[in-house]
Structures are given as structure tokens and as C-alpha cells.
Design a protein around this motif. Sequence first.
Motif, PDB file in Angstrom:
ATOM      1  N   VAL A   1       0.878  -1.173   0.000  1.00 13.78           N
ATOM      2  CA  VAL A   1       0.000   0.000   0.000  1.00 13.78           C
ATOM      3  C   VAL A   1       0.913   1.221   0.000  1.00 13.78           C
ATOM      4  N   GLU A   2       1.009   1.877  -1.124  1.00 10.43           N
ATOM      5  CA  GLU A   2       1.984   2.959  -1.288  1.00 10.43           C
ATOM      6  C   GLU A   2       1.456   4.272  -0.729  1.00 10.43           C
ATOM      7  N   ALA A   3       2.254   4.862   0.142  1.00 13.04           N
ATOM      8  CA  ALA A   3       1.942   6.188   0.673  1.00 13.04           C
ATOM      9  C   ALA A   3       2.600   7.232  -0.217  1.00 13.04           C
ATOM     10  N   PRO A   4       1.989   8.396  -0.371  1.00 18.70           N
ATOM     11  CA  PRO A   4       2.571   9.429  -1.234  1.00 18.70           C
ATOM     12  C   PRO A   4       3.850  10.018  -0.650  1.00 18.70           C
ATOM     13  N   MET A   5       4.633  10.607  -1.512  1.00 23.30           N
ATOM     14  CA  MET A   5       5.836  11.326  -1.092  1.00 23.30           C
ATOM     15  C   MET A   5       5.471  12.754  -0.707  1.00 23.30           C
TER      16      MET A   5
END
Length: 380
Positions: free
Chosen positions: A334-338
Motif C-alpha cells: 500500500v503505497e503512501a505518497p511522497m
Amino acid sequence: MGKTHWMIRLVRIVGILFVLFACLMVFIYTPFYSKLIVKALNYFVPVEVNQVAARSQQQASLSEHDNLEPGSNLWIARQAYLSLIEEALNSKDPESLTLLQTRYKLLQERILEQQKQEDAEEPEKPTVPLLKASVSEPEVTSASSEPEVEDIPNPLLELNSSENKALMQQYVEFLKKHPVPAEHEHVIDQQTTQDIAYVKQNQNDEKLTSYSKPYAIVVLGGGLTLAENKKDIVVNPYTRLRLEKTLQLHSQNQLPIVLSGVEAPYMQKWLKQRGVDAKLLENRSMNTCENTRFSSLLLQKKGGAPTVMLVTDIYHMPRTRRLFALNGIETIPVEAPMPTKLSTWQPSQQNYDHSRRANYELLATIRDVLFGSSGCREVP
């Protein structure tokens, strides 16, 4: 045609190299470079789960409240207790549940009493000054300390070992047949009610295999920073964005949350201010390898979680998934934003921030694959 002077050839080579380097630098400042690195990492980095290490998670009975050491007598007694609860529910005999609860409490008291006697009888070990000094130093493993397929887990952590099977059978017999004093009140308490609900939930999920559903949300810390008052320590933008993603996940599935890293207490505070109580904290890890290793140990101690939802940024994800797989846990990314967003095709500073992050993870992944993770302790 005359031969070109070597100085001219050298100038030409230097000029070509300079142009290539300039093109590379321009490319690094575009959004395409970091995207290319991510695609390469996701394609080449293996995330197959180490089946030997996965044995420690096969119990698949994660609980935020259970704090028993896997392989201990109390832990084995609980496994026997849960298995008999399931039998009682299937037989639809509420009377047996009250007897089972009473016997389980008596069994716990007996085990604790035996442990006290063993501790009292154990002679005090002499102190060796040289040994004591060496033990007090923090353990730092070599580059080859990363879990390998050949590593065999401690047999005491496996319920299927011959010693644990025999002990399990003894506890089952105790829970089935031990006389119950008449003065004990046969009323099911809150803890047993929770255990019954837990067993029922597992029965409802029988059609799902252990690796087809997540058991927890694991959030990796991304760092800390100073608050605006320059005194208080708070989570930095990387960590905050991962926690915001965690809030979204938790609202959808209500899974237990594991916070990993020295940032964990601050992450817990941030979530609690927003109405979410994360109870599973791993707050000793200092790097990604320790994040995965110590979190895996925590999940094992809490009952096992073959699959977890992993929250971190897109560049960190491939390396972290590989390390979790080596520790026996399958991950759902689950990719979190930068903190900064990629701009369009033209070069920009925010694109360079992404490229720099991608370069770090690329080099760290190459190091881990070729030489093993350095500075990674075996135990917290």
C-alpha cells in the motif's frame, strides 16, 4: 588522410562524456528517471516468501492482547484452550464452556507456580566480568546475517515439535478432566467472551487460506522532526503521509496496526489524536532490516500473521517487501505518497527529490542482495 593527434581524440572523448553526463543529469531532473528505477526494482527484486521462516507465522492467530512468548508453557496452554473452545462451540454445549474457562484459569495458575519453583531452585550463575562486558555491548550482525533459506527456526517456537505435542496433550487432558472446585462460580467472563468471538471469527474465515487475507497493517516510520516551536518532536512529512494512508486503511478493514521504528511512540500519539489506537508497537528498530525483522518477531509473539498490508513509500516498498518475505511474511503493498509530487516532463527540483530517493533505494537493494544487510541486529 593523416592520423588525428591524440590530444584531439582525448578532447573529443571528454566532450562526448560531458554531453552524456549532462544528458543524464537532465534526465535525473525529469519524472521519467525515478519511474524507471521503480519499475526496475519492482521487476527484479524477489518477494517470494521464505517457507522455512514462514513456519513461525503459521499459527495465524494474531491478537493485539495476547502477549505470551511463542513456545512457552503458557502459550501452549492457550493453544489447547482455544482448540477446546472450538470443539465446545461445535457441540453447542454452553456448560462445557464455563468448565473450560475455570479449568484454564487453574491451569494458568499451576503453570505460573511451577515457573516460580523452577526459578527459585535455579542456582545463581557466577558473574564473569569479561563476559559481562561483552554481553552489554549491542549486537551487530555481519553482512551475511540476513535470513537465508537454510536457516532453521527454533523448534520451541513450533507447536508441531514432539516435546510441544506431548505437553499440548497433557494440557488438553487437564482442560477436559481436571476436577473443578465447587466454590468456583461458573460464569463466563469478558476475556473468555472475547476468546469465543475470536474462535468464531476464525471459523467464519475457514474458507480463506492463511495467505489470502491480511492480518495486520504494518506501517514503517519515515523519520521525525521538530515541531514549529522547535522543542517538541513530531513525525516528519514522510511518516505523516504514511499515517494518513493508514487511517484510510483502518477505516476500511479495522485490522490491528503495527507501528515499526523508533518513531513508533510518536506515530501512536499522532494516530490517537485522530481517534485510532494502535496497540502493537515495535520501537527498537533503527533501519529497514531491523524494521522487518523485529516486526516479524512481534507478529509471531502475538500469534502469527502470514500476510500483512505494508505501508511505506513507493521507492522503499520493493526492498522492504523482500526483507519481510525473508522473514516469512507475505506483504500486500500500500503505497503512501511522497512529500513532493512529480511534475510534468520538464526538469524540476521536486523530480530530483524523487530521483535521489530512488537512487538511495536502488543502491541499498543492490547492497542487500549482494552482501546482506549491514548493521542489522538479530533481536531487539
